[in-house]
Design a protein around this motif. Sequence first.
Motif, PDB file in Angstrom:
ATOM      1  N   SER A  30       0.813  -1.217   0.000  1.00 22.75           N
ATOM      2  CA  SER A  30       0.000   0.000   0.000  1.00 22.75           C
ATOM      3  C   SER A  30       0.846   1.267   0.000  1.00 22.75           C
ATOM      4  O   SER A  30       0.319   2.364  -0.166  1.00 22.75           O
ATOM      5  CB  SER A  30      -0.942   0.008   1.201  1.00 22.75           C
ATOM      6  N   SER A  31       2.148   1.136   0.178  1.00 24.96           N
ATOM      7  CA  SER A  31       3.032   2.305   0.176  1.00 24.96           C
ATOM      8  C   SER A  31       3.465   2.713  -1.228  1.00 24.96           C
ATOM      9  O   SER A  31       4.004   3.803  -1.408  1.00 24.96           O
ATOM     10  CB  SER A  31       4.294   2.020   1.010  1.00 24.96           C
ATOM     11  N   PHE A  32       3.246   1.858  -2.189  1.00 26.37           N
ATOM     12  CA  PHE A  32       3.737   2.085  -3.536  1.00 26.37           C
ATOM     13  C   PHE A  32       2.665   2.702  -4.417  1.00 26.37           C
ATOM     14  O   PHE A  32       1.492   2.345  -4.332  1.00 26.37           O
ATOM     15  CB  PHE A  32       4.149   0.772  -4.192  1.00 26.37           C
ATOM     16  N   SER A  33       3.090   3.597  -5.307  1.00 28.14           N
ATOM     17  CA  SER A  33       2.240   3.900  -6.437  1.00 28.14           C
ATOM     18  C   SER A  33       2.490   2.802  -7.473  1.00 28.14           C
ATOM     19  O   SER A  33       3.590   2.251  -7.560  1.00 28.14           O
ATOM     20  CB  SER A  33       2.544   5.282  -7.022  1.00 28.14           C
ATOM     21  N   ILE A  34       1.452   2.491  -8.226  1.00 26.63           N
ATOM     22  CA  ILE A  34       1.518   1.399  -9.201  1.00 26.63           C
ATOM     23  C   ILE A  34       1.181   1.953 -10.580  1.00 26.63           C
ATOM     24  O   ILE A  34       0.266   2.779 -10.721  1.00 26.63           O
ATOM     25  CB  ILE A  34       0.526   0.279  -8.848  1.00 26.63           C
ATOM     26  N   SER A  99       6.480   1.797  -7.780  1.00 25.77           N
ATOM     27  CA  SER A  99       7.458   2.838  -7.487  1.00 25.77           C
ATOM     28  C   SER A  99       7.439   3.160  -6.008  1.00 25.77           C
ATOM     29  O   SER A  99       6.388   3.168  -5.381  1.00 25.77           O
ATOM     30  CB  SER A  99       7.132   4.102  -8.274  1.00 25.77           C
ATOM     31  N   TRP A 100       8.622   3.471  -5.443  1.00 20.26           N
ATOM     32  CA  TRP A 100       8.694   3.877  -4.060  1.00 20.26           C
ATOM     33  C   TRP A 100       8.017   5.233  -3.832  1.00 20.26           C
ATOM     34  O   TRP A 100       7.749   5.590  -2.683  1.00 20.26           O
ATOM     35  CB  TRP A 100      10.147   3.941  -3.586  1.00 20.26           C
ATOM     36  N   SER A 101       7.769   5.963  -4.880  1.00 25.32           N
ATOM     37  CA  SER A 101       7.004   7.192  -4.733  1.00 25.32           C
ATOM     38  C   SER A 101       5.554   6.841  -4.456  1.00 25.32           C
ATOM     39  O   SER A 101       4.931   6.111  -5.211  1.00 25.32           O
ATOM     40  CB  SER A 101       7.088   8.031  -6.003  1.00 25.32           C
ATOM     41  N   ARG A 102       5.021   7.359  -3.367  1.00 27.76           N
ATOM     42  CA  ARG A 102       3.636   7.062  -3.023  1.00 27.76           C
ATOM     43  C   ARG A 102       2.660   7.754  -3.976  1.00 27.76           C
ATOM     44  O   ARG A 102       1.507   7.332  -4.120  1.00 27.76           O
ATOM     45  CB  ARG A 102       3.354   7.528  -1.600  1.00 27.76           C
ATOM     46  N   TYR A 103       3.126   8.804  -4.614  1.00 31.16           N
ATOM     47  CA  TYR A 103       2.244   9.641  -5.414  1.00 31.16           C
ATOM     48  C   TYR A 103       2.476   9.395  -6.898  1.00 31.16           C
ATOM     49  O   TYR A 103       3.555   8.993  -7.320  1.00 31.16           O
ATOM     50  CB  TYR A 103       2.463  11.112  -5.058  1.00 31.16           C
TER      51      TYR A 103
END
Length: 126
Positions: A30-34, A99-103
């Motif tokens: 849930s921390s990742f943007s997909i 991606s490690w970017s949440r956004y």
Amino acid sequence: QVQLVESGGGLVQAGGSLRLACAGSGRTFSSFSIAWFRQAPGKEREFVGTIGWNGGNTYYADSVKGRFTISRDNAKNTVYLQMNSLKPEDTAVFYCAASWSRYIMTNPSPQQYAYWGQGTQVTVSS
């Protein structure tokens, strides 16, 4: 780290629909943007769309806007790609990536994603 597995590909006639799923492992899913990408034979990998960590934001390539919808269910560690009004030019191997970017990122490149699934084939016949 997260592992991704795509499913739901197949053969469909033009105008039809398919729903792809991207199942992730790990408590941090849930921390990742997909994002979803696709790659047709002889072509570069192409961005399709992306969803933020909580599903609140999405962004799509112009070629699929209005036809494709991305959603996610973090309780099931799964992201979906609903594809409607499919066209023969949508034929490709579809990949999900994390991606490690949440956004969400607009017009991202594949290099911005750390984790990838193995892909699922989508074939649209005319």
